[in-house]
Scaffold this motif. Structure first.
Motif, mmCIF file in Angstrom:
data_model
loop_
_atom_site.group_PDB
_atom_site.id
_atom_site.type_symbol
_atom_site.label_atom_id
_atom_site.label_comp_id
_atom_site.label_asym_id
_atom_site.label_seq_id
_atom_site.Cartn_x
_atom_site.Cartn_y
_atom_site.Cartn_z
ATOM 1 N N PRO A 183 0.816 -1.225 0.000
ATOM 2 C CA PRO A 183 0.000 0.000 0.000
ATOM 3 C C PRO A 183 0.845 1.270 0.000
ATOM 4 C CG PRO A 183 -0.782 -1.526 1.666
ATOM 5 C CD PRO A 183 0.493 -2.076 1.145
ATOM 6 N N LEU A 184 1.983 1.237 0.671
ATOM 7 C CA LEU A 184 2.842 2.422 0.669
ATOM 8 C C LEU A 184 3.361 2.713 -0.735
ATOM 9 C CD1 LEU A 184 4.887 1.997 3.972
ATOM 10 C CD2 LEU A 184 3.055 3.609 3.489
ATOM 11 N N GLY A 185 3.748 1.675 -1.466
ATOM 12 C CA GLY A 185 4.198 1.860 -2.840
ATOM 13 C C GLY A 185 3.090 2.409 -3.724
ATOM 14 N N LEU A 186 1.877 1.905 -3.514
ATOM 15 C CA LEU A 186 0.744 2.392 -4.298
ATOM 16 C C LEU A 186 0.467 3.861 -3.996
ATOM 17 C CD1 LEU A 186 -1.497 1.583 -6.261
ATOM 18 C CD2 LEU A 186 -2.896 0.999 -4.287
ATOM 19 N N LEU A 229 2.775 10.608 -6.883
ATOM 20 C CA LEU A 229 3.637 11.149 -7.938
ATOM 21 C C LEU A 229 2.830 11.476 -9.193
ATOM 22 C CD1 LEU A 229 6.821 8.914 -7.625
ATOM 23 C CD2 LEU A 229 6.598 11.333 -7.087
ATOM 24 N N SER A 230 1.869 10.627 -9.540
ATOM 25 C CA SER A 230 1.062 10.911 -10.738
ATOM 26 C C SER A 230 0.192 12.137 -10.516
ATOM 27 C CB SER A 230 0.215 9.703 -11.119
ATOM 28 O OG SER A 230 -0.751 9.451 -10.131
ATOM 29 N N TRP A 231 -0.354 12.293 -9.292
ATOM 30 C CA TRP A 231 -1.141 13.489 -8.990
ATOM 31 C C TRP A 231 -0.260 14.735 -9.070
ATOM 32 C CZ3 TRP A 231 -0.593 17.373 -5.487
ATOM 33 C CH2 TRP A 231 -1.662 18.251 -5.364
ATOM 34 N N PHE A 232 0.964 14.635 -8.505
ATOM 35 C CA PHE A 232 1.886 15.771 -8.528
ATOM 36 C C PHE A 232 2.209 16.169 -9.960
ATOM 37 C CE2 PHE A 232 6.255 17.377 -8.691
ATOM 38 C CZ PHE A 232 6.148 18.453 -7.824
ATOM 39 N N GLU A 233 2.455 15.164 -10.815
ATOM 40 C CA GLU A 233 2.783 15.458 -12.203
ATOM 41 C C GLU A 233 1.613 16.122 -12.918
ATOM 42 O OE1 GLU A 233 3.980 13.069 -16.293
ATOM 43 O OE2 GLU A 233 4.038 12.031 -14.371
ATOM 44 N N ASP A 234 0.403 15.634 -12.665
ATOM 45 C CA ASP A 234 -0.762 16.174 -13.366
ATOM 46 C C ASP A 234 -1.122 17.582 -12.905
ATOM 47 O OD1 ASP A 234 -1.037 13.941 -14.896
ATOM 48 O OD2 ASP A 234 -2.562 13.005 -13.646
ATOM 49 N N HIS A 235 -1.037 17.845 -11.615
ATOM 50 C CA HIS A 235 -1.555 19.098 -11.092
ATOM 51 C C HIS A 235 -0.496 20.172 -10.890
ATOM 52 C CE1 HIS A 235 -5.691 17.800 -10.380
ATOM 53 N NE2 HIS A 235 -5.159 16.608 -10.171
ATOM 54 N N VAL A 236 0.749 19.782 -10.735
ATOM 55 C CA VAL A 236 1.792 20.777 -10.480
ATOM 56 C C VAL A 236 2.621 21.026 -11.740
ATOM 57 C CG1 VAL A 236 3.821 21.334 -9.081
ATOM 58 C CG2 VAL A 236 1.857 20.199 -8.043
ATOM 59 N N LEU A 237 3.077 19.953 -12.372
ATOM 60 C CA LEU A 237 3.924 20.132 -13.550
ATOM 61 C C LEU A 237 3.106 20.497 -14.785
ATOM 62 C CD1 LEU A 237 6.393 17.152 -13.040
ATOM 63 C CD2 LEU A 237 6.631 19.517 -12.329
ATOM 64 N N ARG A 238 1.891 19.933 -14.898
ATOM 65 C CA ARG A 238 1.008 20.260 -16.023
ATOM 66 C C ARG A 238 -0.362 20.622 -15.450
ATOM 67 N NH1 ARG A 238 0.226 15.416 -19.000
ATOM 68 N NH2 ARG A 238 1.253 14.286 -17.367
ATOM 69 N N PRO A 239 -0.556 21.895 -15.075
ATOM 70 C CA PRO A 239 -1.833 22.268 -14.479
ATOM 71 C C PRO A 239 -2.976 22.072 -15.473
ATOM 72 C CG PRO A 239 -0.458 24.202 -14.858
ATOM 73 C CD PRO A 239 0.380 23.006 -15.169
ATOM 74 N N PRO A 240 -4.154 21.689 -14.999
ATOM 75 C CA PRO A 240 -5.281 21.462 -15.895
ATOM 76 C C PRO A 240 -5.696 22.747 -16.606
ATOM 77 C CG PRO A 240 -5.979 21.374 -13.605
ATOM 78 C CD PRO A 240 -4.483 21.443 -13.599
ATOM 79 N N VAL A 241 -6.060 22.612 -17.876
ATOM 80 C CA VAL A 241 -6.443 23.761 -18.693
ATOM 81 C C VAL A 241 -7.939 23.660 -18.972
ATOM 82 C CG1 VAL A 241 -6.048 24.956 -20.865
ATOM 83 C CG2 VAL A 241 -4.151 23.823 -19.719
ATOM 84 N N SER A 242 -8.640 24.740 -18.719
ATOM 85 C CA SER A 242 -10.082 24.737 -18.970
ATOM 86 C C SER A 242 -10.337 24.794 -20.481
ATOM 87 C CB SER A 242 -10.737 25.928 -18.284
ATOM 88 O OG SER A 242 -10.337 27.127 -18.921
ATOM 89 N N ILE A 244 3.105 5.962 -5.767
ATOM 90 C CA ILE A 244 2.870 6.047 -7.211
ATOM 91 C C ILE A 244 1.712 6.988 -7.515
ATOM 92 C CG2 ILE A 244 2.088 4.712 -9.212
ATOM 93 C CD1 ILE A 244 3.703 2.355 -8.048
ATOM 94 N N LEU A 245 0.615 6.847 -6.762
ATOM 95 C CA LEU A 245 -0.531 7.729 -6.987
ATOM 96 C C LEU A 245 -0.189 9.179 -6.658
ATOM 97 C CD1 LEU A 245 -3.444 5.536 -5.602
ATOM 98 C CD2 LEU A 245 -2.906 6.032 -7.983
#
Length: 51
Positions: free
Chosen positions: A11-14, A20-33, A17-18
């Motif tokens: 569970p810690l690994g999961l 890091l994927s959230w960080f990449e989606d929301h911080v490195l590539r912020p959502p565009v309306s 991973i989740l």
């Protein structure tokens, strides 16, 4: 003992991973309306039309 270790590590690994994927989606590539996407495409088309 090893079974308990696997039940703790999996569970810690999961979560890592989740996270890091959230960080990449929301911080490195912020959502565009959708409106922002239209504005960006319009600006790109205007730049291409100018010599």
């Amino acid at each position: 003992m090893s079974v308990l270790l696997c039940l703790l590590v999996a569970p810690l690994g999961l979560i890592v991973i989740l996270g890091l994927s959230w960080f990449e989606d929301h911080v490195l590539r912020p959502p565009v309306s959708p409106a922002d996407q239209v504005v960006q495409k319009t600006v790109e088309l205007l730049k291409q039309q100018r010599p």
